[in-house]
Design a protein around this motif. Structure first.
Motif, PDB file in Angstrom:
ATOM      1  N   GLU A  30       0.836  -1.209   0.000  1.00 47.37           N
ATOM      2  CA  GLU A  30       0.000   0.000   0.000  1.00 47.37           C
ATOM      3  C   GLU A  30       0.868   1.254   0.000  1.00 47.37           C
ATOM      4  O   GLU A  30       0.556   2.245  -0.673  1.00 47.37           O
ATOM      5  N   ASN A  31       1.956   1.225   0.745  1.00 53.85           N
ATOM      6  CA  ASN A  31       2.857   2.372   0.772  1.00 53.85           C
ATOM      7  C   ASN A  31       3.522   2.591  -0.586  1.00 53.85           C
ATOM      8  O   ASN A  31       3.692   3.732  -1.038  1.00 53.85           O
ATOM      9  N   LEU A  32       3.907   1.495  -1.230  1.00 52.16           N
ATOM     10  CA  LEU A  32       4.532   1.607  -2.543  1.00 52.16           C
ATOM     11  C   LEU A  32       3.538   2.088  -3.592  1.00 52.16           C
ATOM     12  O   LEU A  32       3.893   2.894  -4.468  1.00 52.16           O
ATOM     13  N   ARG A  33       2.304   1.635  -3.501  1.00 51.79           N
ATOM     14  CA  ARG A  33       1.270   2.107  -4.427  1.00 51.79           C
ATOM     15  C   ARG A  33       1.085   3.607  -4.295  1.00 51.79           C
ATOM     16  O   ARG A  33       1.006   4.335  -5.292  1.00 51.79           O
ATOM     17  N   ALA A  34       1.053   4.084  -3.059  1.00 49.67           N
ATOM     18  CA  ALA A  34       0.869   5.518  -2.828  1.00 49.67           C
ATOM     19  C   ALA A  34       2.095   6.308  -3.290  1.00 49.67           C
ATOM     20  O   ALA A  34       1.965   7.395  -3.888  1.00 49.67           O
ATOM     21  N   GLU A  35       3.272   5.777  -3.019  1.00 49.58           N
ATOM     22  CA  GLU A  35       4.498   6.486  -3.376  1.00 49.58           C
ATOM     23  C   GLU A  35       4.642   6.645  -4.877  1.00 49.58           C
ATOM     24  O   GLU A  35       5.058   7.713  -5.363  1.00 49.58           O
ATOM     25  N   TYR A  36       4.319   5.588  -5.635  1.00 49.23           N
ATOM     26  CA  TYR A  36       4.519   5.614  -7.080  1.00 49.23           C
ATOM     27  C   TYR A  36       3.252   5.932  -7.863  1.00 49.23           C
ATOM     28  O   TYR A  36       3.298   6.083  -9.084  1.00 49.23           O
ATOM     29  N   GLY A  37       2.114   6.027  -7.172  1.00 53.61           N
ATOM     30  CA  GLY A  37       0.870   6.388  -7.834  1.00 53.61           C
ATOM     31  C   GLY A  37       0.398   5.369  -8.841  1.00 53.61           C
ATOM     32  O   GLY A  37      -0.031   5.724  -9.947  1.00 53.61           O
ATOM     33  N   VAL A  38       0.477   4.092  -8.459  1.00 55.50           N
ATOM     34  CA  VAL A  38       0.098   3.014  -9.371  1.00 55.50           C
ATOM     35  C   VAL A  38      -0.857   2.048  -8.677  1.00 55.50           C
ATOM     36  O   VAL A  38      -1.109   2.154  -7.474  1.00 55.50           O
ATOM     37  N   SER A  39      -1.372   1.115  -9.450  1.00 56.46           N
ATOM     38  CA  SER A  39      -2.238   0.080  -8.900  1.00 56.46           C
ATOM     39  C   SER A  39      -1.405  -1.030  -8.268  1.00 56.46           C
ATOM     40  O   SER A  39      -0.171  -0.997  -8.292  1.00 56.46           O
ATOM     41  N   ARG A  40      -2.070  -2.042  -7.742  1.00 60.76           N
ATOM     42  CA  ARG A  40      -1.386  -3.130  -7.055  1.00 60.76           C
ATOM     43  C   ARG A  40      -0.540  -3.977  -8.014  1.00 60.76           C
ATOM     44  O   ARG A  40       0.537  -4.461  -7.652  1.00 60.76           O
ATOM     45  N   THR A  41      -1.002  -4.162  -9.255  1.00 62.13           N
ATOM     46  CA  THR A  41      -0.344  -5.088 -10.176  1.00 62.13           C
ATOM     47  C   THR A  41       1.118  -4.739 -10.472  1.00 62.13           C
ATOM     48  O   THR A  41       1.996  -5.603 -10.347  1.00 62.13           O
ATOM     49  N   PRO A  42       1.451  -3.498 -10.877  1.00 61.56           N
ATOM     50  CA  PRO A  42       2.869  -3.215 -11.149  1.00 61.56           C
ATOM     51  C   PRO A  42       3.748  -3.322  -9.912  1.00 61.56           C
ATOM     52  O   PRO A  42       4.922  -3.701 -10.017  1.00 61.56           O
ATOM     53  N   VAL A  43       3.188  -3.020  -8.723  1.00 55.82           N
ATOM     54  CA  VAL A  43       3.973  -3.163  -7.495  1.00 55.82           C
ATOM     55  C   VAL A  43       4.310  -4.627  -7.273  1.00 55.82           C
ATOM     56  O   VAL A  43       5.459  -4.989  -7.002  1.00 55.82           O
ATOM     57  N   ARG A  44       3.305  -5.477  -7.396  1.00 53.95           N
ATOM     58  CA  ARG A  44       3.542  -6.908  -7.181  1.00 53.95           C
ATOM     59  C   ARG A  44       4.481  -7.490  -8.233  1.00 53.95           C
ATOM     60  O   ARG A  44       5.313  -8.357  -7.930  1.00 53.95           O
ATOM     61  N   THR A  45       4.352  -7.020  -9.471  1.00 58.24           N
ATOM     62  CA  THR A  45       5.235  -7.498 -10.538  1.00 58.24           C
ATOM     63  C   THR A  45       6.682  -7.123 -10.236  1.00 58.24           C
ATOM     64  O   THR A  45       7.604  -7.937 -10.392  1.00 58.24           O
TER      65      THR A  45
END
Length: 218
Positions: A30-45
């Motif tokens: 959730e922190n990474l999604r907020a930091e990079y302004g993206v959805s869950r999928t690219p973070v998990r990838t």
């Protein structure tokens, strides 16, 4: 992998390899999604790819964590580097170009200047320049296969952060090794270049495995 995931992967990889993200640190989705302004999928990838690189561990029901390193990890990496990089130094003495030699001298000058001035964060600068120095020696060897194998070991997080663990004496000795190695490469003295790199890597291993070095995992 899409472009957002590429960007996240590269940013996190850089942060891990430079020590900005510490071993064992929790990488909260959730922190990474907020930091990079993206959805869950690219973070998990991105996290999956970092896991494949050995830089992140993913634990069921807990999430992703920056990988920790143990004495065994340090021993294995340094043992392999100690076989490959002295050979690379030998080849560098035989194959380097004048332009590459000038770049090696410049890196030595910069590192010695940083160590002398000791400005805030100078050890981070040294770690960066040391990494560039070792990569350049590998490039001077003009052996694509050797470079492809050795470069990933040189980029291991514990290697990139090793200057933070050096005593003042070890730091001075390391920079002297660099200068002596460049002089041997300049003189095309392959045997001396190999021997100096072997001794240099032994110093790095001693720093990494000293009591209280802080790289160990649980």
């Amino acid at each position: 992998m899409g472009r957002p995931a590429d960007a996240i992967y590269l940013a996190l990889k850089s942060s891990i390899q430079t020590g900005r993200l510490a071993p064992g640190e929790h990488l909260v989705e959730e922190n990474l999604r907020a930091e990079y302004g993206v959805s869950r999928t690219p973070v998990r990838t991105a996290l999956r790819r970092l896991s494949e690189d050995g830089l992140v561990t993913i634990e069921a029901n807990r999430g992703a964590f920056v990988a920790s390193w143990t004495d065994s990890d340090a021993t294995e990496v340094m043992a392999i580097r100690s076989m490959l990089e002295p050979y690379a130094a030998q080849l560098a003495a035989e194959r380097r170009t004048d332009e590459q030699l000038a770049q090696l001298h410049q890196l030595c000058d910069r590192m010695e200047g940083s160590a002398k001035g000791q400005a805030a964060g100078f050890r981070d600068e040294l770690a960066h320049d040391n990494h560039e120095f070792h990569l350049l020696v590998l490039q001077c060897a003009a052996s694509p296969r050797l470079y492809g194998i050795a470069v990933n070991l040189a980029r291991a997080p514990m290697m990139l952060g090793s200057f933070q663990l050096y005593s003042d004496h070890q730091l001075t000795r390391s920079l002297q090794d660099h200068r002596e190695l460049v002089n041997a490469i300049a003189q095309r003295d392959a045997a001396a270049a190999r021997a100096i790199m072997e001794a240099h890597l032994r110093l790095s291993y001693l720093a990494l495995t000293a009591p209280g070095s802080g790289h160990r995992g649980g």
